[in-house]
Design an enzyme around this catalytic site. Structure first.
Site, PDB file in Angstrom:
ATOM      1  N   ALA A   1      28.850  79.628  -7.968  1.00  9.13           N
ATOM      2  CA  ALA A   1      29.554  79.212  -6.760  1.00  9.13           C
ATOM      3  C   ALA A   1      31.047  79.210  -7.053  1.00  9.13           C
ATOM      4  O   ALA A   1      31.467  79.083  -8.201  1.00  9.13           O
ATOM      5  CB  ALA A   1      29.095  77.824  -6.315  1.00  9.13           C
ATOM      6  N   LYS A   2      31.873  79.352  -6.014  1.00  9.37           N
ATOM      7  CA  LYS A   2      33.314  79.426  -6.222  1.00  9.37           C
ATOM      8  C   LYS A   2      33.863  78.103  -6.746  1.00  9.37           C
ATOM      9  O   LYS A   2      34.746  78.079  -7.586  1.00  9.37           O
ATOM     10  CB  LYS A   2      34.015  79.795  -4.896  1.00  9.37           C
ATOM     11  CG  LYS A   2      35.461  80.242  -5.100  1.00  9.37           C
ATOM     12  CD  LYS A   2      35.509  81.476  -5.991  1.00  9.37           C
ATOM     13  CE  LYS A   2      36.931  81.868  -6.373  1.00  9.37           C
ATOM     14  NZ  LYS A   2      36.963  82.897  -7.404  1.00  9.37           N
ATOM     15  N   VAL A   3      33.348  76.986  -6.231  1.00 14.17           N
ATOM     16  CA  VAL A   3      33.734  75.675  -6.750  1.00 14.17           C
ATOM     17  C   VAL A   3      32.511  75.073  -7.422  1.00 14.17           C
ATOM     18  O   VAL A   3      31.494  74.818  -6.773  1.00 14.17           O
ATOM     19  CB  VAL A   3      34.223  74.729  -5.623  1.00 14.17           C
ATOM     20  CG1 VAL A   3      34.612  73.387  -6.197  1.00 14.17           C
ATOM     21  CG2 VAL A   3      35.405  75.346  -4.881  1.00 14.17           C
TER      22      VAL A   3
ATOM     23  N   ALA B   1      36.439  86.725  -4.450  1.00 14.49           N
ATOM     24  CA  ALA B   1      35.404  87.129  -5.399  1.00 14.49           C
ATOM     25  C   ALA B   1      35.008  85.941  -6.263  1.00 14.49           C
ATOM     26  O   ALA B   1      35.847  85.105  -6.610  1.00 14.49           O
ATOM     27  CB  ALA B   1      35.910  88.272  -6.272  1.00 14.49           C
TER      28      ALA B   1
END
Length: 350
Positions: free
Chosen positions: A344-346, A150
């Site tokens: 964004a996740k990173v 998530a």
């Protein structure tokens, strides 16, 4: 985008948190203690903490731990001083702790490399032992949260908090495991109260602004809860230390905009009492996350089972209903908490 129904990924990862806490206590405590022993042998005099977003809130929690329990002067770094301005600080006798879920943000990696070159003892606290950040630091702690799919970070935040607590306890000669042993079961009890949070979320479906406040160990919780609300539901959520709230921002509080107060049972909650009294005097729609007595005196709230839990460990429990609140408010507003826009996740800041 999420797989299946909206919020499926975030819901699953919130539910994993008791298991993650158990894993850290059983599998992570020993390695954390070993790292702490190596760091203690170097005798750092002060500590700098680095993070972004959710991990920055975990770093702020560690700052309270280090200053209160260890008596070490601490600061939260401004990474741009080295990444953008190429400053060359003298970090001899300094411990630099970089906290990151992914360990992949270029500015965190670059600032850690610079800190190591400047003479610091460097420690990365991540959920990825193979990450660039873990490789850049002299020491690494794996928070053992497992893959986080998530976009809103939940289980990695509580994992970071517990790992940092065990680190600080180990630095002062203990291990912290016994004090934290009840957390997984208490976390399960809180997470099972989903319907209670869903009802509470109905107050905020049409909110245009929210204010969150706390003091002491609870202040990082207020900041993290505000972040979760903003990144999932897009409601502007402002987090203030209770002391700072009285220095001006209190003027914007009325009987329309909700105020969520995180009341830690202990000195932080005692210090917040004057703020709670002022908020009630102003007729604020005050919701309390904290002890039952404080909830009973508020407009609404969520009572936490924190009796007997050390004050410094309560933030690991405090954030759980607030994560769920962000999730439920987002669903009530017709949005998907698994797919916040523009995230964004990173996040590759430089």
């Amino acid at each position: 985008m999420s797989a299946g129904h909206p919020g499926q990924l975030m819901a699953a990862e919130m539910a994993e948190q008791p298991a993650v806490l158990r894993r850290i206590l059983t599998e992570g405590a020993g390695p954390i203690r070993e790292v702490a022993e190596h760091i203690a042998a170097r005798g750092p005099r002060f500590v700098l903490l680095t993070g972004r977003g959710t991990s920055d809130n975990a770093a702020l929690y560690a700052k309270y731990l280090l200053e209160i329990l260890l008596g070490k002067p601490c600061g939260l770094t401004s990474m741009s001083t080295t990444t953008a301005y190429a400053a060359k600080p003298d970090l001899t006798d300094c411990l630099v702790i970089a906290v990151s879920q992914s360990g992949g943000s270029p500015d965190l990696v670059s600032s850690t490399v610079s800190a190591r070159e400047a003479g610091a003892v460097t420690l990365a606290v991540t959920n990825n032992p193979e990450s660039p950040l873990a490789g850049a630091a002299e020491f690494h702690i794996d928070v053992l949260a497992g893959p986080e799919r998530a976009l809103p970070a939940t289980k990695t935040y509580t994992a970071e908090l517990l790992a940092l607590y065990l680190l600080v306890e180990s630095l002062r000669g203990g291990d912290g495991v016994a004090a934290a042993a009840a957390l997984p079961e208490l976390a399960e009890r809180i997470i099972d109260r989903q319907e209670e949070v869903r009802r509470l979320a109905g107050r905020y479906r049409f909110a245009e602004r929210m204010v969150l406040t706390s003091r002491g160990y609870g202040y990082p919780t207020a900041r993290e809860a505000a972040l979760k609300l903003m990144e999932t539901s897009y409601i502007p959520a402002l987090a203030y230390s209770g002391a700072d709230l009285l220095h001006g921002p209190l003027a914007m509080v009325d009987n329309v905009s909700p105020v969520i107060a995180i009341v830690t049972e202990g000195r932080g909650g005692q210090a917040l009492q004057a703020v709670l009294d002022r908020l009630r005097d102003r007729g604020a729609d005050l919701v309390v996350v904290g002890p039952q007595g404080q909830v009973d005196a508020a407009s609404a709230g969520f009572a936490l089972p924190t009796a007997g839990v050390p004050e410094e460990l309560q933030p690991i429990l405090e954030i759980l209903p607030l994560q769920r609140l962000a999730y439920e408010v987002t669903l009530a507003r017709g949005q998907d908490p698994d797919a916040p826009r523009a995230l964004a996740k990173v996040t590759e800041t430089r």
